[in-house]
Motif scaffolding. Structure first.
Motif, PDB file in Angstrom:
ATOM      1  N   ALA A   1      26.829  17.019  12.031  1.00 43.49           N
ATOM      2  CA  ALA A   1      26.303  17.983  11.044  1.00 43.49           C
ATOM      3  C   ALA A   1      25.396  19.007  11.719  1.00 43.49           C
ATOM      4  CB  ALA A   1      25.553  17.245   9.943  1.00 43.49           C
ATOM      5  N   ASP A   2      24.576  18.557  12.681  1.00 45.58           N
ATOM      6  CA  ASP A   2      23.702  19.485  13.414  1.00 45.58           C
ATOM      7  C   ASP A   2      24.532  20.507  14.178  1.00 45.58           C
ATOM      8  OD1 ASP A   2      21.607  17.874  12.527  1.00 45.58           O
ATOM      9  OD2 ASP A   2      21.391  16.830  14.450  1.00 45.58           O
ATOM     10  N   VAL A   3      25.537  20.019  14.900  1.00 45.94           N
ATOM     11  CA  VAL A   3      26.387  20.907  15.697  1.00 45.94           C
ATOM     12  C   VAL A   3      27.115  21.902  14.798  1.00 45.94           C
ATOM     13  CG1 VAL A   3      28.416  21.007  17.213  1.00 45.94           C
ATOM     14  CG2 VAL A   3      26.648  19.258  17.579  1.00 45.94           C
ATOM     15  N   THR A   4      27.632  21.427  13.684  1.00 45.02           N
ATOM     16  CA  THR A   4      28.360  22.292  12.757  1.00 45.02           C
ATOM     17  C   THR A   4      27.449  23.377  12.191  1.00 45.02           C
ATOM     18  OG1 THR A   4      29.844  20.466  12.179  1.00 45.02           O
ATOM     19  CG2 THR A   4      29.717  22.316  10.636  1.00 45.02           C
ATOM     20  N   ALA A   5      26.210  23.012  11.845  1.00 43.43           N
ATOM     21  CA  ALA A   5      25.259  23.989  11.302  1.00 43.43           C
ATOM     22  C   ALA A   5      24.910  25.054  12.332  1.00 43.43           C
ATOM     23  CB  ALA A   5      23.996  23.270  10.827  1.00 43.43           C
ATOM     24  N   VAL A   6      24.704  24.642  13.571  1.00 39.59           N
ATOM     25  CA  VAL A   6      24.380  25.612  14.624  1.00 39.59           C
ATOM     26  C   VAL A   6      25.559  26.540  14.875  1.00 39.59           C
ATOM     27  CG1 VAL A   6      23.863  25.882  17.071  1.00 39.59           C
ATOM     28  CG2 VAL A   6      22.639  24.180  15.734  1.00 39.59           C
ATOM     29  N   ARG A   7      26.760  26.004  14.924  1.00 45.36           N
ATOM     30  CA  ARG A   7      27.940  26.843  15.168  1.00 45.36           C
ATOM     31  C   ARG A   7      28.110  27.882  14.066  1.00 45.36           C
ATOM     32  NH1 ARG A   7      33.237  23.600  16.562  1.00 45.36           N
ATOM     33  NH2 ARG A   7      33.876  25.729  17.145  1.00 45.36           N
ATOM     34  N   ALA A   8      27.855  27.494  12.828  1.00 42.91           N
ATOM     35  CA  ALA A   8      27.954  28.448  11.719  1.00 42.91           C
ATOM     36  C   ALA A   8      26.932  29.569  11.885  1.00 42.91           C
ATOM     37  CB  ALA A   8      27.742  27.729  10.384  1.00 42.91           C
ATOM     38  N   ARG A   9      25.721  29.215  12.308  1.00 40.95           N
ATOM     39  CA  ARG A   9      24.682  30.220  12.523  1.00 40.95           C
ATOM     40  C   ARG A   9      25.036  31.123  13.701  1.00 40.95           C
ATOM     41  NH1 ARG A   9      21.301  33.862  10.642  1.00 40.95           N
ATOM     42  NH2 ARG A   9      19.250  33.896  11.682  1.00 40.95           N
ATOM     43  N   GLN A  10      25.572  30.563  14.780  1.00 40.76           N
ATOM     44  CA  GLN A  10      25.981  31.381  15.923  1.00 40.76           C
ATOM     45  C   GLN A  10      27.055  32.384  15.515  1.00 40.76           C
ATOM     46  OE1 GLN A  10      26.842  27.953  18.401  1.00 40.76           O
ATOM     47  NE2 GLN A  10      25.162  28.429  19.804  1.00 40.76           N
ATOM     48  N   ARG A  11      28.016  31.949  14.713  1.00 34.32           N
ATOM     49  CA  ARG A  11      29.059  32.873  14.249  1.00 34.32           C
ATOM     50  C   ARG A  11      28.452  33.960  13.366  1.00 34.32           C
ATOM     51  NH1 ARG A  11      31.977  27.941  13.794  1.00 34.32           N
ATOM     52  NH2 ARG A  11      31.541  27.847  11.548  1.00 34.32           N
ATOM     53  N   GLU A  12      27.509  33.563  12.531  1.00 33.68           N
ATOM     54  CA  GLU A  12      26.855  34.530  11.643  1.00 33.68           C
ATOM     55  C   GLU A  12      26.135  35.621  12.442  1.00 33.68           C
ATOM     56  OE1 GLU A  12      23.191  34.588   8.353  1.00 33.68           O
ATOM     57  OE2 GLU A  12      24.034  32.679   9.033  1.00 33.68           O
ATOM     58  N   LEU A  13      25.526  35.218  13.560  1.00 29.76           N
ATOM     59  CA  LEU A  13      24.777  36.155  14.389  1.00 29.76           C
ATOM     60  C   LEU A  13      25.641  36.866  15.428  1.00 29.76           C
ATOM     61  CD1 LEU A  13      21.627  33.926  15.047  1.00 29.76           C
ATOM     62  CD2 LEU A  13      21.754  35.931  13.541  1.00 29.76           C
ATOM     63  N   GLY A  14      26.918  36.502  15.507  1.00 29.00           N
ATOM     64  CA  GLY A  14      27.796  37.107  16.510  1.00 29.00           C
ATOM     65  C   GLY A  14      27.533  36.600  17.914  1.00 29.00           C
ATOM     66  N   LEU A  15      27.039  35.366  18.024  1.00 30.19           N
ATOM     67  CA  LEU A  15      26.701  34.780  19.327  1.00 30.19           C
ATOM     68  C   LEU A  15      27.797  33.825  19.786  1.00 30.19           C
ATOM     69  CD1 LEU A  15      22.968  33.837  18.646  1.00 30.19           C
ATOM     70  CD2 LEU A  15      23.834  35.838  19.877  1.00 30.19           C
ATOM     71  N   PRO A  16      27.925  33.614  21.089  1.00 23.34           N
ATOM     72  CA  PRO A  16      28.854  32.584  21.565  1.00 23.34           C
ATOM     73  C   PRO A  16      28.446  31.214  21.031  1.00 23.34           C
ATOM     74  CG  PRO A  16      28.066  33.960  23.382  1.00 23.34           C
ATOM     75  CD  PRO A  16      27.227  34.302  22.191  1.00 23.34           C
ATOM     76  N   GLU A  17      29.441  30.407  20.704  1.00 23.70           N
ATOM     77  CA  GLU A  17      29.161  29.045  20.232  1.00 23.70           C
ATOM     78  C   GLU A  17      28.972  28.161  21.462  1.00 23.70           C
ATOM     79  OE1 GLU A  17      31.872  27.784  17.050  1.00 23.70           O
ATOM     80  OE2 GLU A  17      32.405  29.910  16.853  1.00 23.70           O
ATOM     81  N   ALA A  18      27.761  28.205  22.023  1.00 16.75           N
ATOM     82  CA  ALA A  18      27.488  27.543  23.298  1.00 16.75           C
ATOM     83  C   ALA A  18      26.388  26.508  23.136  1.00 16.75           C
ATOM     84  CB  ALA A  18      27.078  28.577  24.344  1.00 16.75           C
TER      85      ALA A  18
END
Length: 280
Positions: A59-76
């Motif tokens: 759940a933590d990883v999924t939440a961060v990935r969603a935020r990275q996509r929202e900000l236009g950042l690499p999912e790293a």
């Protein structure tokens, strides 16, 4: 894990956490923290929080990935496997591809002279020199070409591709690197000849008495000449002369790790770097 190794890994954890903080804002997602760069430069990553009481979950990883996509950042995501061994399976279950990179520590008594590896001149970039800004651009251009053509094998890309890459560099990112070299937080080096120009480059990031060597790259046409080892040895010697106690790096592959073994590094762990798996 023995106490000495555990202490080293703890210090590396604090380093990884500290490096982004002067250029990023922090967003916390339970056991993870996402560093969001403010200003020019490479985007940062998410990693386990130093003060987290639990382990990162799907759940933590999924939440961060969603935020990275929202900000236009690499999912790293980046972490040290020995500190968070369960995160490897979690990341893979989230559909991420994980590079398990040898994490290597310098043994100073084994550090050779750079000239042992190559007779090509390696220069530490000096902010007082009139060509400093151009040198910073060349360092980044060599790295861009080198990493776009990964591995250790010789290839066709060389000075022409390097010179073309200079034109596409982000001016703000160049200014950011120059500023960090000038204030001592970064060390940058170039290796080259008068005839061929810059052929290899590398840099190091420093926080207190700990430093990471990174971005060591050689133009494919200049590989198998000992330049990567010479660049690494030069960086390590410069850091040691400045009082840096702990010097480490992550190798992109086992072949590259063998180069660093010759420079006096030994493996102490595994650095994990996760990103979305390539769609074929």
């Amino acid at each position: 894990m023995d106490l000495a190794r555990a202490d080293v890994l703890d210090r590396l954890e604090r380093f990884y956490d500290a490096v982004p903080r002067d250029g990023a804002r922090c967003e916390e997602y339970d056991a993870l923290v996402l560093f969001v760069r403010e200003g020019a430069g490479w985007p940062f990553y998410a990693r386990p929080r130093l003060d987290a009481t639990g382990h990162p979950t799907l759940a933590d990883v999924t939440a961060v990935r969603a935020r990275q996509r929202e900000l236009g950042l690499p999912e790293a995501f980046e972490w040290v496997h020995e500190h968070q061994p369960d995160l490897l399976a979690v990341a893979r279950s989230a559909g991420l591809s994980v590079l398990e990179a040898p994490l290597m520590l310098l043994e100073p008594e084994r550090l050779p002279e750079p000239g042992t590896f190559s007779d090509v001149l390696v220069r530490v970039l000096d902010p007082a020199e009139p060509g400093f800004a151009a040198d910073i651009a060349l360092r980044r251009a060599v790295a861009a070409v080198g990493f776009a053509n990964g591995g250790t094998a010789r290839g066709e890309a060389g000075p022409a591709e390097r010179d073309a890459a200079v034109a596409g560099l982000d001016v703000a990112a160049l200014e950011e690197e120059a500023s960090r070299v000038a204030d001592g937080r970064r060390v940058s080096v170039l290796a080259g000849t008068p005839e061929e120009g810059a052929l290899a480059s590398g840099m190091a990031m420093r926080v207190g008495d700990v430093a990471e060597i990174a971005g060591v790259a050689t133009l494919p046409s200049a590989r198998r000449r000992g330049l990567g080892a010479a660049v690494t040895a030069t960086l390590a010697r410069e850091l040691r002369a400045a009082g840096t106690e702990l010097i480490f790096l992550s190798a992109g592959s086992e072949d590259i790790a063998r180069v660093y073994l010759r420079v006096g590094f030994r493996r102490i762990g595994t650095a994990c770097i996760a990103e979305p798996a390539a769609v074929i």
